[in-house]
Design a protein around this motif. Structure first.
Motif, PDB file in Angstrom:
ATOM      1  N   GLU A 284       0.847  -1.186   0.000  1.00  0.00           N
ATOM      2  CA  GLU A 284       0.000   0.000   0.000  1.00  0.00           C
ATOM      3  C   GLU A 284       0.879   1.231   0.000  1.00  0.00           C
ATOM      4  N   LEU A 285       0.315   2.325  -0.516  1.00  0.00           N
ATOM      5  CA  LEU A 285       1.045   3.585  -0.602  1.00  0.00           C
ATOM      6  C   LEU A 285       0.167   4.700  -0.076  1.00  0.00           C
ATOM      7  N   GLY A 286       0.706   5.484   0.844  1.00  0.00           N
ATOM      8  CA  GLY A 286      -0.017   6.645   1.351  1.00  0.00           C
ATOM      9  C   GLY A 286       0.357   7.878   0.545  1.00  0.00           C
ATOM     10  N   ILE A 287      -0.626   8.476  -0.110  1.00  0.00           N
ATOM     11  CA  ILE A 287      -0.371   9.669  -0.937  1.00  0.00           C
ATOM     12  C   ILE A 287      -1.455  10.715  -0.692  1.00  0.00           C
ATOM     13  N   ARG A 288      -1.201  11.913  -1.204  1.00  0.00           N
ATOM     14  CA  ARG A 288      -2.180  12.988  -1.126  1.00  0.00           C
ATOM     15  C   ARG A 288      -2.830  13.199  -2.490  1.00  0.00           C
ATOM     16  N   ILE A 289      -4.098  13.559  -2.472  1.00  0.00           N
ATOM     17  CA  ILE A 289      -4.798  13.921  -3.704  1.00  0.00           C
ATOM     18  C   ILE A 289      -5.434  15.302  -3.503  1.00  0.00           C
ATOM     19  N   ILE A 290      -5.709  15.939  -4.614  1.00  0.00           N
ATOM     20  CA  ILE A 290      -6.359  17.252  -4.579  1.00  0.00           C
ATOM     21  C   ILE A 290      -7.843  17.062  -4.844  1.00  0.00           C
ATOM     22  N   HIS A 291      -8.663  17.351  -3.865  1.00  0.00           N
ATOM     23  CA  HIS A 291     -10.117  17.253  -4.011  1.00  0.00           C
ATOM     24  C   HIS A 291     -10.601  18.302  -4.990  1.00  0.00           C
ATOM     25  N   ARG A 292     -11.765  18.074  -5.536  1.00  0.00           N
ATOM     26  CA  ARG A 292     -12.327  19.031  -6.493  1.00  0.00           C
ATOM     27  C   ARG A 292     -12.449  20.429  -5.900  1.00  0.00           C
ATOM     28  N   ASP A 293     -12.697  20.518  -4.585  1.00  0.00           N
ATOM     29  CA  ASP A 293     -12.843  21.830  -3.949  1.00  0.00           C
ATOM     30  C   ASP A 293     -11.506  22.461  -3.597  1.00  0.00           C
ATOM     31  N   GLY A 294     -10.397  21.778  -3.952  1.00  0.00           N
ATOM     32  CA  GLY A 294      -9.073  22.343  -3.719  1.00  0.00           C
ATOM     33  C   GLY A 294      -8.415  21.871  -2.439  1.00  0.00           C
ATOM     34  N   SER A 295      -9.165  21.198  -1.587  1.00  0.00           N
ATOM     35  CA  SER A 295      -8.594  20.709  -0.328  1.00  0.00           C
ATOM     36  C   SER A 295      -7.716  19.489  -0.588  1.00  0.00           C
ATOM     37  N   VAL A 296      -6.806  19.241   0.324  1.00  0.00           N
ATOM     38  CA  VAL A 296      -5.883  18.101   0.219  1.00  0.00           C
ATOM     39  C   VAL A 296      -6.438  16.946   1.043  1.00  0.00           C
ATOM     40  N   ILE A 318      -7.853  -1.537  -8.321  1.00  0.00           N
ATOM     41  CA  ILE A 318      -7.333  -0.493  -7.438  1.00  0.00           C
ATOM     42  C   ILE A 318      -8.317  -0.227  -6.317  1.00  0.00           C
ATOM     43  N   SER A 319      -7.768  -0.051  -5.122  1.00  0.00           N
ATOM     44  CA  SER A 319      -8.579   0.279  -3.947  1.00  0.00           C
ATOM     45  C   SER A 319      -7.948   1.461  -3.237  1.00  0.00           C
ATOM     46  N   ASN A 320      -8.775   2.456  -2.889  1.00  0.00           N
ATOM     47  CA  ASN A 320      -8.291   3.647  -2.195  1.00  0.00           C
ATOM     48  C   ASN A 320      -9.141   3.891  -0.947  1.00  0.00           C
ATOM     49  N   ARG A 321      -8.477   4.082   0.179  1.00  0.00           N
ATOM     50  CA  ARG A 321      -9.174   4.387   1.427  1.00  0.00           C
ATOM     51  C   ARG A 321      -8.845   5.808   1.856  1.00  0.00           C
ATOM     52  N   ASP A 322      -9.866   6.563   2.204  1.00  0.00           N
ATOM     53  CA  ASP A 322      -9.681   7.937   2.665  1.00  0.00           C
ATOM     54  C   ASP A 322      -9.221   7.912   4.124  1.00  0.00           C
ATOM     55  N   ILE A 323      -7.997   8.381   4.369  1.00  0.00           N
ATOM     56  CA  ILE A 323      -7.454   8.397   5.734  1.00  0.00           C
ATOM     57  C   ILE A 323      -7.159   9.831   6.177  1.00  0.00           C
ATOM     58  N   THR A 324      -7.860  10.801   5.573  1.00  0.00           N
ATOM     59  CA  THR A 324      -7.594  12.206   5.891  1.00  0.00           C
ATOM     60  C   THR A 324      -7.759  12.474   7.379  1.00  0.00           C
ATOM     61  N   ASN A 325      -8.889  12.052   7.939  1.00  0.00           N
ATOM     62  CA  ASN A 325      -9.138  12.310   9.360  1.00  0.00           C
ATOM     63  C   ASN A 325      -8.091  11.624  10.232  1.00  0.00           C
ATOM     64  N   ARG A 326      -7.735  10.400   9.851  1.00  0.00           N
ATOM     65  CA  ARG A 326      -6.723   9.681  10.616  1.00  0.00           C
ATOM     66  C   ARG A 326      -5.372  10.373  10.519  1.00  0.00           C
ATOM     67  N   GLN A 327      -5.052  10.869   9.317  1.00  0.00           N
ATOM     68  CA  GLN A 327      -3.781  11.552   9.130  1.00  0.00           C
ATOM     69  C   GLN A 327      -3.741  12.847   9.923  1.00  0.00           C
ATOM     70  N   LEU A 328      -4.864  13.586   9.883  1.00  0.00           N
ATOM     71  CA  LEU A 328      -4.933  14.821  10.666  1.00  0.00           C
ATOM     72  C   LEU A 328      -4.788  14.521  12.150  1.00  0.00           C
ATOM     73  N   ASP A 331      -1.196  13.739  12.726  1.00  0.00           N
ATOM     74  CA  ASP A 331      -0.419  14.982  12.729  1.00  0.00           C
ATOM     75  C   ASP A 331      -0.610  15.713  14.056  1.00  0.00           C
ATOM     76  N   SER A 332      -1.867  15.732  14.525  1.00  0.00           N
ATOM     77  CA  SER A 332      -2.145  16.395  15.799  1.00  0.00           C
ATOM     78  C   SER A 332      -1.431  15.695  16.944  1.00  0.00           C
ATOM     79  N   MET A 333      -1.471  14.355  16.904  1.00  0.00           N
ATOM     80  CA  MET A 333      -0.799  13.601  17.959  1.00  0.00           C
ATOM     81  C   MET A 333       0.708  13.821  17.917  1.00  0.00           C
ATOM     82  N   LEU A 334       1.261  13.910  16.686  1.00  0.00           N
ATOM     83  CA  LEU A 334       2.690  14.177  16.551  1.00  0.00           C
ATOM     84  C   LEU A 334       3.032  15.555  17.095  1.00  0.00           C
ATOM     85  N   LEU A 335       2.154  16.528  16.784  1.00  0.00           N
ATOM     86  CA  LEU A 335       2.369  17.879  17.301  1.00  0.00           C
ATOM     87  C   LEU A 335       2.315  17.885  18.821  1.00  0.00           C
ATOM     88  N   VAL A 336       1.304  17.184  19.356  1.00  0.00           N
ATOM     89  CA  VAL A 336       1.181  17.105  20.817  1.00  0.00           C
ATOM     90  C   VAL A 336       2.428  16.453  21.419  1.00  0.00           C
TER      91      VAL A 336
END
Length: 628
Positions: A284-296, A318-328, A331-336
């Motif tokens: 599996e590969l973790g990557i970023r995509i650009i949503h239609r509304d411009g968000s990452v 191909i299978s893609n899972r949205d992990i945006t919330n988990r990544q955020l 990131d928050s946990m890493l910041l903490v």
């Protein structure tokens, strides 16, 4: 080939013994009638298909019939010396019957309906070719043999004719029976294959429908790309994850690559190259995509290259899972975690039972303890001394009810040194509002406390003599005054003034004078009885508070004792310097009902003492009296 079903004409025609089929041999005809009964019984099975056990019972009856009937016929052929050719043909027919019967018995266990049809067709042919023809010829030959010499001269011709006829009939029947059975078996196999394929097709359709339904309702974004690069399937989840519809991806396959974040496209190229070279790649590969509304958005991408058994490339799944919330969240946990490690304050996290589970670097720097030395322990191990259970319970009650407690505690370092800590304790609650953890933040405020105490001390004490200054003395005077008022008691206030100190100071100089004042203040403090206290309020002016001197006599005795204590010379730099002092006394409430009045009365009294020559104590005297 005819296949006899319940609705067919064959199934409607009854099998009834006809006298025209009689061979003239009683035993044989009886057995033929039995055979007709069994065949008729089989015919009824077309209307109401029996269970396997009933068919097996019928097959068993047929088997017993064959054994008995064939044995009887073979005995007759032996008895009447039936021609060898006729006998061989008959025996072959018997063996064929037994073989076919055994084969049909086996078929019955796998396909009952087909076995019944096959058995009915076979028995019908047996009635026609064997009983109606071959057994009739056998009966004729036996009949001729019974006539003996009457026909003996015709036997060669008759035998030749009969054997040729029997051989032809048997050949036709045998061929017809074999081909019929083969065709029935082929038909059965064909029907079974058709049924199997139908089942496979239905299962495939069902699986496809189920798989499609699962893919359509899957939370992840699924799609398939054919060997020609065209999108074959795109799950509806793509709209939620990317903002683009399935049709937009199908009409524009390049869109799949264009939505990848520019900084991650190289990662995708490397991943696809690796996946294409490994048939069983499931990385599996973790990557970023650009949503239609411009968000990452962050996704987990998984690609599987598909090949046929012949190694032909079929496409990609191909299978893609949205992990945006988990990544955020990560990131928050890493910041903490970074903040947790970077703050200068010591930090402790405990479980709900108040057992330490993690500490930060500052904790070790401040306390000297390494994490493994305290993890699993209660934070109270840091206390200077064991805290009373009541104090611990009260502290925890405040934390759990108010969610936070702040205060100061004395902690002990690993070295044994005690320090003052500013402590903040917070309770962390889960989604059910149950306490899951406690967070303790503390810092070493020993230097601050020392500074505060020093400032407090300097603001309330004279820098030269270390005696309380006017500010602190006035607070003590007011407290004593309030206590005396409430208890209706009296006390004394003294004003102590060094005699001719200006002259002494001019003689000694500033530095020597300061040393003299320090000695004077120390001797004054040491000669005071408990709980009396003294303060310096001017260059050479001191005040003394005597809470227990309630009468003029008591106050006068205390004053004279002080004067006597101060009478001995003071030694400064090996020089003996004599000093004396004048003392003015005021009593509460006779000479004043508040602090200013008492101070004024004592000041006037010391003036009266100095006017009288000094080196004595004088109680305030005035024409006006102060009543309680």
């Amino acid at each position: 080939m005819h296949s006899l079903h319940p609705e067919s004409e064959h199934a409607k025609t009854a099998f009834v013994w006809d006298q025209s089929l009689a061979t003239g041999i009683a035993n044989v005809d009886t057995q033929h009638k039995k055979f007709f009964e069994l065949t008729e019984k089989l015919r009824t099975f077309h209307h109401h298909l029996p269970d396997l056990e009933q068919v097996q019972d019928l097959l068993h009856e047929l088997d017993l019939y064959a054994i008995h009937h064939f044995h009887a016929e073979e005995m007759l052929m032996e008895k009447y010396d039936v021609s060898q050719a006729h006998r061989n043909m008959h025996l072959h027919a018997h063996q064929s019957f037994v073989s076919h019967l055994g084969h049909i018995t086996q078929l019955a266990t796998s396909n009952l309906r087909t076995a019944v049809d096959l058995l009915f067709a076979f028995l019908s042919q047996w009635l026609l070719h064997h009983i109606a023809i071959m057994d009739m010829l056998l009966a004729e030959e036996i009949y001729l043999a019974q006539r003996g010499s009457v026909v003996s001269r015709h036997r060669p011709l008759s035998e030749h004719f009969t054997q040729s006829f029997i051989e032809n009939i048997n050949s036709v029947y045998r061929d017809l029976a074999d081909r019929t059975l083969q065709m029935m078996e082929q038909n059965l196999q064909l029907q079974m294959e058709i049924e199997r394929r139908k089942e496979v097709e239905l299962a495939l359709l069902d699986n496809n429908a189920r798989f499609r339904t699962m893919a359509d309702h899957a939370h992840s974004w699924e799609y398939w790309i054919g060997s020609d690069g065209k999108v074959l399937y795109m799950s509806p989840s793509c709209l939620r994850i990317t903002g683009y519809t399935p049709d937009e991806f199908k009409n524009n396959p390049d869109l799949l690559y264009r939505i990848i974040h520019p900084d991650d496209r190289k990662l995708m190229d490397e991943y696809l190259e690796t996946a294409s070279m490994q048939d069983d790649a499931e990385d599996e590969l973790g990557i970023r995509i650009i949503h239609r509304d411009g968000s990452v958005r962050w996704i987990i991408h998984s690609c599987k290259y598909l090949y046929s058994p012949n190694a032909d490339f079929l496409g990609q799944r191909i299978s893609n899972r949205d992990i945006t919330n988990r990544q955020l969240h990560n990131d928050s946990m890493l910041l903490v975690a970074n903040v947790f490690e970077s703050i200068n304050e010591a930090a402790i996290v405990t479980d709900q039972n108040n057992r330490i589970i993690v500490v930060n670097t500052a904790f070790s720097s401040i306390t000297g303890y390494e994490p493994e030395e305290v993890i699993g322990h209660n934070p109270t191990v840091l206390a200077e001394k064991p805290l009373p259970i009541e104090q611990v319970d009260e502290l925890m009650r405040k934390v759990t009810s108010k969610r936070r407690w702040q205060g100061e505690l004395n902690y002990r370092r690993k070295s044994g040194a005690v320090f003052v800590a500013a402590v903040s304790i917070d309770s962390i609650r889960d989604r059910n509002d149950n306490i899951s953890n406690f967070i303790i933040i503390f810092s070493d405020i020993s230097e601050r406390k020392e500074s505060e105490q020093r400032i407090q001390y300097l603001s309330n004490h004279d820098l030269l003599t270390a005696l309380p200054n006017w500010k602190l003395f006035s607070e003590c005077l007011q407290q004593t005054l309030d206590a005396a008022k409430s208890k209706r008691r009296s006390f004394s206030l003294m004003y102590v003034d060094i005699d001719r100190f200006k002259h002494t100071k001019d003689h000694l100089g500033h530095e020597m004078s300061d040393l003299l004042l320090k000695q004077f203040a120390e001797r004054l403090r040491n000669c005071l009885p408990h709980p009396a206290s003294a303060a310096r309020i001017g260059s050479d002016e001191f005040v003394v508070l005597l809470p227990n001197a309630e009468t003029a006599q008591q106050a006068n005795e205390k004053a004279n004792a002080i004067l006597h204590c101060l009478k001995a010379p003071f030694v400064v730099n090996k020089e003996a310097i004599p000093l004396s002092a004048s003392i003015g006394i005021s009593l509460y409430p006779q000479h004043g009902k508040d602090a200013p009045q008492l101070m004024k009365s004592a000041d006037l009294a010391v003036f009266q003492a100095k006017r009288a020559g000094g080196a004595l104590a004088k109680i305030f005297e005035a024409s006006e009296s102060f009543d309680v």
